[in-house]
Design a protein around this motif. Structure first.
Motif, mmCIF file in Angstrom:
data_model
loop_
_atom_site.group_PDB
_atom_site.id
_atom_site.type_symbol
_atom_site.label_atom_id
_atom_site.label_comp_id
_atom_site.label_asym_id
_atom_site.label_seq_id
_atom_site.Cartn_x
_atom_site.Cartn_y
_atom_site.Cartn_z
ATOM 1 N N ASP A 234 0.857 -1.184 0.000
ATOM 2 C CA ASP A 234 0.000 0.000 0.000
ATOM 3 C C ASP A 234 0.897 1.239 0.000
ATOM 4 O OD1 ASP A 234 -3.054 0.897 0.738
ATOM 5 O OD2 ASP A 234 -1.585 2.240 1.635
ATOM 6 N N TYR A 235 0.620 2.183 -0.899
ATOM 7 C CA TYR A 235 1.477 3.360 -1.015
ATOM 8 C C TYR A 235 1.496 4.198 0.254
ATOM 9 C CZ TYR A 235 -2.445 6.630 -1.597
ATOM 10 O OH TYR A 235 -3.569 7.404 -1.400
ATOM 11 N N ARG A 236 0.461 4.030 1.098
ATOM 12 C CA ARG A 236 0.395 4.822 2.326
ATOM 13 C C ARG A 236 1.345 4.315 3.413
ATOM 14 N NH1 ARG A 236 -6.036 4.599 2.233
ATOM 15 N NH2 ARG A 236 -5.368 2.527 1.567
ATOM 16 N N ASN A 237 2.022 3.207 3.143
ATOM 17 C CA ASN A 237 3.156 2.807 3.985
ATOM 18 C C ASN A 237 4.376 3.579 3.469
ATOM 19 O OD1 ASN A 237 1.417 0.964 5.201
ATOM 20 N ND2 ASN A 237 2.060 -0.717 3.883
ATOM 21 N N TYR A 238 4.330 4.892 3.616
ATOM 22 C CA TYR A 238 5.219 5.811 2.912
ATOM 23 C C TYR A 238 6.707 5.541 3.145
ATOM 24 C CZ TYR A 238 0.879 8.516 2.674
ATOM 25 O OH TYR A 238 -0.422 8.911 2.454
ATOM 26 N N ASN A 239 7.483 5.738 2.081
ATOM 27 C CA ASN A 239 8.939 5.773 2.181
ATOM 28 C C ASN A 239 9.343 7.222 1.924
ATOM 29 O OD1 ASN A 239 11.707 5.658 1.936
ATOM 30 N ND2 ASN A 239 11.726 3.844 0.619
ATOM 31 N N ASN A 240 9.520 7.986 2.985
ATOM 32 C CA ASN A 240 9.798 9.416 2.845
ATOM 33 C C ASN A 240 11.195 9.693 2.305
ATOM 34 O OD1 ASN A 240 7.247 10.295 3.827
ATOM 35 N ND2 ASN A 240 7.921 9.867 5.928
ATOM 36 N N LYS A 241 12.099 8.729 2.452
ATOM 37 C CA LYS A 241 13.455 8.922 1.933
ATOM 38 C C LYS A 241 13.499 8.748 0.415
ATOM 39 C CE LYS A 241 15.892 7.475 6.140
ATOM 40 N NZ LYS A 241 16.869 6.510 6.720
ATOM 41 N N LYS A 242 12.625 7.901 -0.091
ATOM 42 C CA LYS A 242 12.570 7.670 -1.537
ATOM 43 C C LYS A 242 11.106 7.584 -1.951
ATOM 44 C CE LYS A 242 14.225 4.607 -5.199
ATOM 45 N NZ LYS A 242 14.881 3.303 -5.506
ATOM 46 N N PRO A 243 10.444 8.715 -2.125
ATOM 47 C CA PRO A 243 9.011 8.716 -2.436
ATOM 48 C C PRO A 243 8.702 8.015 -3.757
ATOM 49 C CG PRO A 243 9.764 10.902 -1.759
ATOM 50 C CD PRO A 243 10.987 10.070 -1.984
ATOM 51 N N ASN A 244 7.495 7.460 -3.841
ATOM 52 C CA ASN A 244 7.038 6.855 -5.092
ATOM 53 C C ASN A 244 6.937 7.891 -6.202
ATOM 54 O OD1 ASN A 244 4.656 4.785 -3.296
ATOM 55 N ND2 ASN A 244 6.731 4.293 -3.863
ATOM 56 N N ARG A 245 7.153 7.440 -7.428
ATOM 57 C CA ARG A 245 6.942 8.322 -8.585
ATOM 58 C C ARG A 245 5.441 8.473 -8.807
ATOM 59 N NH1 ARG A 245 6.964 8.026 -14.484
ATOM 60 N NH2 ARG A 245 6.976 5.748 -14.389
ATOM 61 N N CYS A 246 4.995 9.711 -8.944
ATOM 62 C CA CYS A 246 3.583 10.019 -9.129
ATOM 63 C C CYS A 246 3.418 10.884 -10.366
ATOM 64 C CB CYS A 246 3.024 10.750 -7.904
ATOM 65 S SG CYS A 246 3.164 9.825 -6.364
ATOM 66 N N VAL A 247 2.496 10.493 -11.251
ATOM 67 C CA VAL A 247 2.305 11.226 -12.500
ATOM 68 C C VAL A 247 0.816 11.411 -12.781
ATOM 69 C CG1 VAL A 247 4.467 10.315 -13.461
ATOM 70 C CG2 VAL A 247 2.310 9.122 -13.916
ATOM 71 N N PRO A 248 0.457 12.451 -13.532
ATOM 72 C CA PRO A 248 -0.955 12.622 -13.909
ATOM 73 C C PRO A 248 -1.417 11.446 -14.766
ATOM 74 C CG PRO A 248 0.333 14.593 -14.396
ATOM 75 C CD PRO A 248 1.306 13.526 -14.068
ATOM 76 N N VAL A 249 -2.675 11.090 -14.641
ATOM 77 C CA VAL A 249 -3.227 10.001 -15.448
ATOM 78 C C VAL A 249 -4.667 10.332 -15.799
ATOM 79 C CG1 VAL A 249 -4.005 8.655 -13.440
ATOM 80 C CG2 VAL A 249 -3.527 7.488 -15.599
ATOM 81 N N ASN A 250 -5.057 9.992 -17.014
ATOM 82 C CA ASN A 250 -6.444 10.140 -17.443
ATOM 83 C C ASN A 250 -7.159 8.808 -17.282
ATOM 84 O OD1 ASN A 250 -6.256 12.878 -18.303
ATOM 85 N ND2 ASN A 250 -5.268 12.215 -20.204
ATOM 86 N N LEU A 251 -8.216 8.802 -16.511
ATOM 87 C CA LEU A 251 -8.995 7.581 -16.358
ATOM 88 C C LEU A 251 -9.749 7.286 -17.655
ATOM 89 C CD1 LEU A 251 -10.607 8.128 -12.825
ATOM 90 C CD2 LEU A 251 -8.559 6.806 -13.378
ATOM 91 N N PRO A 252 -9.916 6.001 -17.995
ATOM 92 C CA PRO A 252 -10.788 5.675 -19.130
ATOM 93 C C PRO A 252 -12.170 6.276 -18.917
ATOM 94 C CG PRO A 252 -9.581 3.720 -18.401
ATOM 95 C CD PRO A 252 -9.324 4.799 -17.380
ATOM 96 N N PRO A 253 -12.821 6.736 -19.983
ATOM 97 C CA PRO A 253 -14.139 7.381 -19.830
ATOM 98 C C PRO A 253 -15.131 6.556 -19.012
ATOM 99 C CG PRO A 253 -13.338 7.662 -22.069
ATOM 100 C CD PRO A 253 -12.364 6.759 -21.392
ATOM 101 N N MET A 254 -15.145 5.237 -19.202
ATOM 102 C CA MET A 254 -16.094 4.406 -18.461
ATOM 103 C C MET A 254 -15.776 4.394 -16.969
ATOM 104 S SD MET A 254 -17.166 0.399 -19.050
ATOM 105 C CE MET A 254 -17.871 0.811 -20.664
ATOM 106 N N VAL A 255 -14.485 4.364 -16.624
ATOM 107 C CA VAL A 255 -14.094 4.359 -15.216
ATOM 108 C C VAL A 255 -14.449 5.696 -14.568
ATOM 109 C CG1 VAL A 255 -12.146 4.190 -13.603
ATOM 110 C CG2 VAL A 255 -12.259 2.675 -15.592
ATOM 111 N N GLU A 256 -14.190 6.795 -15.293
ATOM 112 C CA GLU A 256 -14.557 8.105 -14.747
ATOM 113 C C GLU A 256 -16.064 8.214 -14.569
ATOM 114 O OE1 GLU A 256 -14.123 12.792 -15.957
ATOM 115 O OE2 GLU A 256 -12.344 11.508 -16.001
ATOM 116 N N GLN A 257 -16.829 7.664 -15.512
ATOM 117 C CA GLN A 257 -18.287 7.702 -15.376
ATOM 118 C C GLN A 257 -18.741 6.851 -14.200
ATOM 119 O OE1 GLN A 257 -20.411 9.722 -17.146
ATOM 120 N NE2 GLN A 257 -21.791 9.067 -15.507
ATOM 121 N N ASN A 258 -18.051 5.721 -13.972
ATOM 122 C CA ASN A 258 -18.379 4.898 -12.804
ATOM 123 C C ASN A 258 -18.159 5.682 -11.510
ATOM 124 O OD1 ASN A 258 -19.035 2.709 -14.406
ATOM 125 N ND2 ASN A 258 -17.076 1.670 -14.127
ATOM 126 N N LEU A 259 -17.091 6.476 -11.481
ATOM 127 C CA LEU A 259 -16.818 7.310 -10.300
ATOM 128 C C LEU A 259 -17.931 8.333 -10.104
ATOM 129 C CD1 LEU A 259 -13.018 8.281 -10.034
ATOM 130 C CD2 LEU A 259 -14.416 6.986 -8.419
#
Length: 317
Positions: A234-259
């Motif tokens: 789980d990403y919330r078990n944070y590693n503050n010394k070496k943070p995860n790479r995080c990038v913008p992402v576009n959800l598929p239209p169906m997934v966004e509509q489900n949200l």
């Protein structure tokens, strides 16, 4: 008037108010650490409030605080009295939210009621009904059931059912250890009966997604947590010394509509959603926090969410 309900230490609120100042939009910030006046009149002629006639409300954090500061001096060690007074005055805050959410519709963003009633199990049921896959889940207080679930799925995670542990007592300060894989040693240490525990089949994932919804927009970020042992589960078990790479992402239209459909089913207009994408590129819903943090997402992806919220609030000034 635009009202912002928050806490003194909330950084996201600070940034939104800075944008409102820049946009020359009038607003009033009410932190739950500060007392506000109570004046609500209810009669056959309707409802009147001397102090609150909002055009828009952003309910970011906390609730309205109607208790005078002096009460804490009168009852410094009488916690039962303070709990009683807090419950009594909370009726006013609940009334404020209920009334103005109905009057303002989409112009009332957020909800302390939804935050306090947020239920992971109900959310999983609604997510499943609105197009999402969900991990097989069990909540049990029976060791035999727990062992059977563990043997069936092999790889099982356990986490808090409602909120992370944060207990301050004479014996010390106990805090949550985050999301963990269940193992044989944990099971051996369990009694035959115990308080209910939350278990889920672990889903092998490509990456995790944090989506924040507000002002009719959905902002999503992919979190590449699988390259680090400490964040793999789980990403919330944070590693503050070496943070995860995080990038913008576009959800598929169906997934966004489900949200969006899920939010409508929950009667929510803002919240932070945790999703995962498995090895087969299928989208799983994990949980939602109605008042979740978003500054990290905004900053990592250059989304400028604080500016967008301020512009929404300032619109029509």
């Amino acid at each position: 008037m635009v009202y912002i309900l928050s806490e003194k230490t909330d950084r996201s609120t600070d940034l939104v108010t800075e944008w409102l100042v820049y946009l020359k939009s009038s607003f009033k910030r009410l932190n739950d650490e500060e007392r506000v006046e109570a004046s609500i009149s209810v009669s056959n002629n309707g409802v009147e409030s001397r102090y609150y006639q909002p055009r828009k409300v952003w309910h970011r954090r906390g609730n309205l605080n109607f208790l005078p500061d002096e009460i804490y001096d009168h009852y410094p060690d009488r916690t039962a009295f303070l709990r009683y007074f807090t419950r009594e005055s909370s009726v006013l805050g609940e009334f404020f939210e209920s009334r103005y959410r109905k009057l303002l519709g989409r112009n009332y963003i957020g909800s302390i009621s939804q935050e306090s009633l947020n239920n992971k199990l109900l959310n999983l049921v609604l997510a499943s009904k609105n197009g999402f896959l969900i991990p097989q889940t069990l909540v049990t207080s029976n060791k035999e059931e727990l062992v059977a679930f563990y043997k069936e799925h092999g790889c099982v995670i356990t986490k808090d059912l409602r909120a992370p542990v944060n207990i301050l007592s004479a014996g010390g300060h106990i805090v949550s250890d985050g999301v963990k894989l269940l193992n044989d040693k944990m099971i051996e240490q369990l009694e035959e009966k115990f308080v209910p525990v939350f278990l889920q089949k672990y889903v092998q994932k490509k990456y995790e997604i944090r989506s924040f919804a507000a002002c009719d927009k959905i902002y999503s970020m992919a979190i590449f947590s699988q390259g680090d042992e400490s964040t793999m589960i789980d990403y919330r078990n944070y590693n503050n010394k070496k943070p995860n790479r995080c990038v913008p992402v576009n959800l598929p239209p169906m997934v966004e509509q489900n949200l969006r459909n899920l939010m409508a089913a929950m009667e929510m207009n803002t919240g932070s959603f945790d999703l995962i994408v498995n090895k087969e590129n299928e989208y799983y819903f994990l949980e939602v926090n109605p008042m979740g943090q978003f500054h990290w997402l905004s900053e990592s992806c250059n989304y400028h969410i604080e500016r967008d919220i301020a512009q929404f609030l300032a619109d029509g000034k």
